[in-house]
Design a protein around this motif. Structure first.
Motif, mmCIF file in Angstrom:
data_model
loop_
_atom_site.group_PDB
_atom_site.id
_atom_site.type_symbol
_atom_site.label_atom_id
_atom_site.label_comp_id
_atom_site.label_asym_id
_atom_site.label_seq_id
_atom_site.Cartn_x
_atom_site.Cartn_y
_atom_site.Cartn_z
ATOM 1 N N VAL A 1 5.530 -20.918 3.766
ATOM 2 C CA VAL A 1 4.846 -21.227 2.509
ATOM 3 C C VAL A 1 5.420 -20.393 1.360
ATOM 4 C CG1 VAL A 1 2.630 -21.216 1.313
ATOM 5 C CG2 VAL A 1 2.740 -21.936 3.703
ATOM 6 N N TYR A 2 5.613 -19.077 1.582
ATOM 7 C CA TYR A 2 6.163 -18.265 0.493
ATOM 8 C C TYR A 2 7.562 -18.727 0.088
ATOM 9 C CZ TYR A 2 2.241 -15.143 0.011
ATOM 10 O OH TYR A 2 0.988 -14.653 -0.265
ATOM 11 N N GLU A 3 8.349 -19.204 1.051
ATOM 12 C CA GLU A 3 9.670 -19.737 0.655
ATOM 13 C C GLU A 3 9.484 -20.914 -0.292
ATOM 14 O OE1 GLU A 3 12.014 -18.063 0.797
ATOM 15 O OE2 GLU A 3 12.330 -17.127 2.731
ATOM 16 N N CYS B 1 11.191 -4.630 -0.548
ATOM 17 C CA CYS B 1 11.566 -5.538 0.545
ATOM 18 C C CYS B 1 10.475 -6.565 0.774
ATOM 19 C CB CYS B 1 11.885 -4.770 1.821
ATOM 20 S SG CYS B 1 10.512 -3.831 2.468
ATOM 21 N N ASP B 2 10.866 -7.704 1.310
ATOM 22 C CA ASP B 2 9.930 -8.787 1.577
ATOM 23 C C ASP B 2 10.572 -9.720 2.593
ATOM 24 O OD1 ASP B 2 7.325 -9.997 -0.057
ATOM 25 O OD2 ASP B 2 8.498 -11.552 0.954
ATOM 26 N N ARG B 3 9.756 -10.490 3.307
ATOM 27 C CA ARG B 3 10.267 -11.445 4.297
ATOM 28 C C ARG B 3 10.877 -12.673 3.622
ATOM 29 N NH1 ARG B 3 9.161 -12.688 10.127
ATOM 30 N NH2 ARG B 3 9.969 -14.753 9.771
ATOM 31 N N ASP C 1 11.288 -7.873 7.851
ATOM 32 C CA ASP C 1 9.923 -8.056 8.312
ATOM 33 C C ASP C 1 9.214 -6.706 8.253
ATOM 34 O OD1 ASP C 1 8.395 -10.300 10.280
ATOM 35 O OD2 ASP C 1 7.600 -8.259 10.248
ATOM 36 N N ALA C 2 7.982 -6.732 7.781
ATOM 37 C CA ALA C 2 7.246 -5.476 7.620
ATOM 38 C C ALA C 2 6.968 -4.793 8.965
ATOM 39 C CB ALA C 2 5.940 -5.737 6.888
ATOM 40 N N LEU C 3 7.159 -5.517 10.071
ATOM 41 C CA LEU C 3 6.954 -4.899 11.388
ATOM 42 C C LEU C 3 8.190 -4.122 11.836
ATOM 43 C CD1 LEU C 3 5.099 -7.743 13.336
ATOM 44 C CD2 LEU C 3 4.138 -5.589 12.497
ATOM 45 N N SER D 1 2.410 -1.070 -0.023
ATOM 46 C CA SER D 1 2.300 -2.379 0.632
ATOM 47 C C SER D 1 1.130 -3.083 -0.030
ATOM 48 C CB SER D 1 2.047 -2.185 2.126
ATOM 49 O OG SER D 1 1.642 -3.410 2.694
ATOM 50 N N ILE D 2 1.449 -3.973 -0.962
ATOM 51 C CA ILE D 2 0.406 -4.601 -1.766
ATOM 52 C C ILE D 2 0.245 -6.052 -1.330
ATOM 53 C CG2 ILE D 2 -0.415 -5.063 -4.138
ATOM 54 C CD1 ILE D 2 0.072 -2.046 -3.535
ATOM 55 N N ALA D 3 -0.922 -6.352 -0.793
ATOM 56 C CA ALA D 3 -1.283 -7.737 -0.447
ATOM 57 C C ALA D 3 -0.350 -8.344 0.595
ATOM 58 C CB ALA D 3 -1.328 -8.587 -1.719
ATOM 59 N N ASP E 1 -4.987 -14.054 -5.824
ATOM 60 C CA ASP E 1 -4.511 -12.861 -5.176
ATOM 61 C C ASP E 1 -3.437 -11.995 -5.801
ATOM 62 O OD1 ASP E 1 -2.591 -14.434 -2.632
ATOM 63 O OD2 ASP E 1 -1.801 -12.979 -4.002
ATOM 64 N N SER E 2 -3.308 -10.910 -5.151
ATOM 65 C CA SER E 2 -2.214 -9.992 -5.339
ATOM 66 C C SER E 2 -2.235 -9.211 -6.633
ATOM 67 C CB SER E 2 -0.924 -10.751 -5.152
ATOM 68 O OG SER E 2 0.155 -9.934 -5.343
ATOM 69 N N ALA E 3 -1.202 -8.462 -6.797
ATOM 70 C CA ALA E 3 -1.172 -7.408 -7.791
ATOM 71 C C ALA E 3 -1.592 -7.860 -9.178
ATOM 72 C CB ALA E 3 0.218 -6.827 -7.852
HETATM 73 C C1 SAM Z 1 0.308 -12.027 -1.634
HETATM 74 S S1 SAM Z 1 2.031 -11.786 -1.635
HETATM 75 C C2 SAM Z 1 2.186 -10.196 -2.381
HETATM 76 C C3 SAM Z 1 3.519 -10.017 -2.995
HETATM 77 C C4 SAM Z 1 3.699 -8.663 -3.698
HETATM 78 N N1 SAM Z 1 3.586 -7.562 -2.766
HETATM 79 C C5 SAM Z 1 2.725 -8.510 -4.840
HETATM 80 O O1 SAM Z 1 1.892 -7.589 -4.796
HETATM 81 O O2 SAM Z 1 2.765 -9.323 -5.776
HETATM 82 C C6 SAM Z 1 2.359 -11.475 0.057
HETATM 83 C C7 SAM Z 1 3.789 -11.158 0.342
HETATM 84 O O3 SAM Z 1 3.879 -10.697 1.680
HETATM 85 C C8 SAM Z 1 5.111 -11.120 2.201
HETATM 86 N N2 SAM Z 1 5.011 -11.060 3.661
HETATM 87 C C9 SAM Z 1 4.143 -11.702 4.453
HETATM 88 N N3 SAM Z 1 4.349 -11.380 5.739
HETATM 89 C C10 SAM Z 1 5.380 -10.518 5.754
HETATM 90 C C11 SAM Z 1 6.072 -9.831 6.782
HETATM 91 N N4 SAM Z 1 5.749 -10.010 8.077
HETATM 92 N N5 SAM Z 1 7.077 -9.012 6.447
HETATM 93 C C12 SAM Z 1 7.417 -8.832 5.146
HETATM 94 N N6 SAM Z 1 6.808 -9.467 4.128
HETATM 95 C C13 SAM Z 1 5.793 -10.296 4.429
HETATM 96 C C14 SAM Z 1 5.244 -12.520 1.667
HETATM 97 O O4 SAM Z 1 6.551 -13.003 1.757
HETATM 98 C C15 SAM Z 1 4.740 -12.334 0.251
HETATM 99 O O5 SAM Z 1 5.757 -12.011 -0.629
#
Ligand code: SAM
Length: 387
Positions: free
Chosen positions: A121-123, A155-157, A176-178, A192-194, A275-277
């Motif tokens: 979905v984010y893509e 960084c982000d996925r 990946d955040a893991l 790590s925001i949202a 959502d989010s920041a």
């Molecule tokens: C709600 S958005 C927040 C984006 C940004 N941090 C902000 O505050 O605007 C969630 C983000 O988490 C990323 N995300 C979700 N699962 C992830 C994972 N397993 N590893 C890294 N990033 C991830 C998504 O790609 C998306 O960009």
């Protein structure tokens, strides 16, 4: 006046209710369908029927506009004194609570769910999502400003979101955040925001938090924000709820029935994605016909109505994609191939955190202490320090 009835499968039926009429709702129309009167200045009615009662058909040649005036309406409701046993358990709040969702059941299922309902979905929505981020939350800025100056990397996925950062000359990499490909103990601070609310099991959420701690040097700090189940805290509604125009004094147009509110929320023209920041109200969020709606139908997760309170901790939140700001790469739309729908709906998986849940998760981590734990902008937040 025209009232809209909506079936859970997405079908909407507008019905003309003439002046001085009485509408009685029983059975399916009372329990299964939601109904509401969308705030607007004109109704579209059937020209041949005038103000007679009936369903408005989509015969465009027979439609005309009718200006609204002052409307006074009364709702009489029979109050149930016993537990609800209606024949529609799938849409009945009280019966639904008895069968909580147990999905996902394994790490593999969780990862598949995140792949389908988060990463894909984010893509797809990257460009539009990015265009709705404007001002960072003040307490996030405060955390960053308190840090000693140094280099900053994101960084982000999502490849598309990382590309947007790079186009703006920010340093960012995909991961990946893991499993962040950065040496342990090498960061003064992390935020790590949202993000962590997108992991679908408690174990994965803890693992993502532990990964942040791993990156910190001793004494280093991490700030974590996750979306809160409680969107009303200390008697104050979050911005997320406040941007629902229903709660902003449009009451002349609605009654207080929850189902009415839900329908209206979906139909408000300026109900924003969440959502989010930082976010600006930008789009409406119809729930029907999502781009991953086939999967939604098969999944056991409830679909949230945007700008309303949460009723479940694990849920799918609709994103109503608008425009084509470049990075909305419709690479492989789920079911939307050939669709001419100008604003497809995507569903993102969320686990919204209850009060104390993030803190409790952090208490299970090694080598860390919790410096602060607070509620901000509809999120639960912690500041951790590596010991
Ligand atoms: C709600 S958005 C927040 C984006 C940004 N941090 C902000 O505050 O605007 C969630 C983000 O988490 C990323 N995300 C979700 N699962 C992830 C994972 N397993 N590893 C890294 N990033 C991830 C998504 O790609 C998306 O960009």
């Amino acid at each position: 006046i025209v009232m809209d009835f909506k079936h859970p499968d997405g079908v909407t039926v507008p019905v003309m209710l003439p002046r001085r009429s009485l509408l009685l709702m029983t059975g399916e129309s009372r329990y299964l369908w939601t109904h509401g009167i969308t705030p607007r200045k004109f109704d579209t009615i059937q020209a041949s029927k005038g103000h007679k009662s009936g369903i408005i058909t989509s015969d465009v040649g027979d439609l005309t506009l009718s200006k609204r005036g002052i409307r006074t309406s009364f709702t009489f409701r029979k109050v149930r004194q016993t537990p609800c046993n209606c024949s529609y358990p799938l849409v009945c709040d009280s019966q639904m609570k008895e069968t909580p969702s147990s999905f996902p059941e394994s790490n593999k299922e969780a990862s598949q769910l995140e792949q389908e309902y988060v990463h894909r979905v984010y893509e797809e929505i990257a460009g539009h999502f990015s265009s709705t981020r404007h001002t960072p939350w003040p307490r996030v800025v405060e955390f960053l400003k308190a840090l000693p100056s140094g280099s900053l990397i994101g960084c982000d996925r999502s490849q598309n979101l990382v590309d947007i950062c790079r186009e703006r000359q920010f340093q960012a990499f995909i991961c990946d955040a893991l499993a962040v490909p950065v040496r342990s103990g090498s960061c003064d601070a992390c935020i790590s925001i949202a993000v962590i609310h997108h992991f679908a099991t408690a174990e994965r959420r803890v693992a993502a938090t532990q990964e942040l701690v791993r990156l910190l040097r001793p004494g280093g700090k991490a700030l974590i924000y996750v979306w809160a189940m409680e969107q009303e805290y200390n008697k104050k509604k979050s911005k997320y709820l406040r941007e629902n125009r229903i709660s902003q004094g449009k009451k002349g147009e609605i009654n207080n029935d929850t189902s009415v509110q839900e329908l209206l929320v979906e139909q408000m023209p300026v109900v924003g994605n969440q959502d989010s920041a930082c976010s600006v109200p930008s789009t409406n969020d119809f729930q029907e016909g999502g781009c991953n709606s086939r999967e939604v139908t098969n999944s056991k997760l409830p679909i949230h109505t945007n700008r309303t309170s949460f009723h479940s901790q694990d849920l799918l939140v609709p994103w109503h994609l608008q425009g084509n700001p470049g990075k909305n790469k419709l690479v492989e739309p789920f079911g939307a191939v050939g669709s001419h729908d100008p604003s497809p709906v995507f569903h993102r998986y969320y686990h919204v955190f209850c009060e104390g849940e993030l803190e409790a998760a952090c208490q299970t981590l090694s080598n860390v202490r919790i410096l602060q734990s607070y509620y901000d902008q509809g999120n639960w937040c912690v500041i951790l320090q590596r010991v």
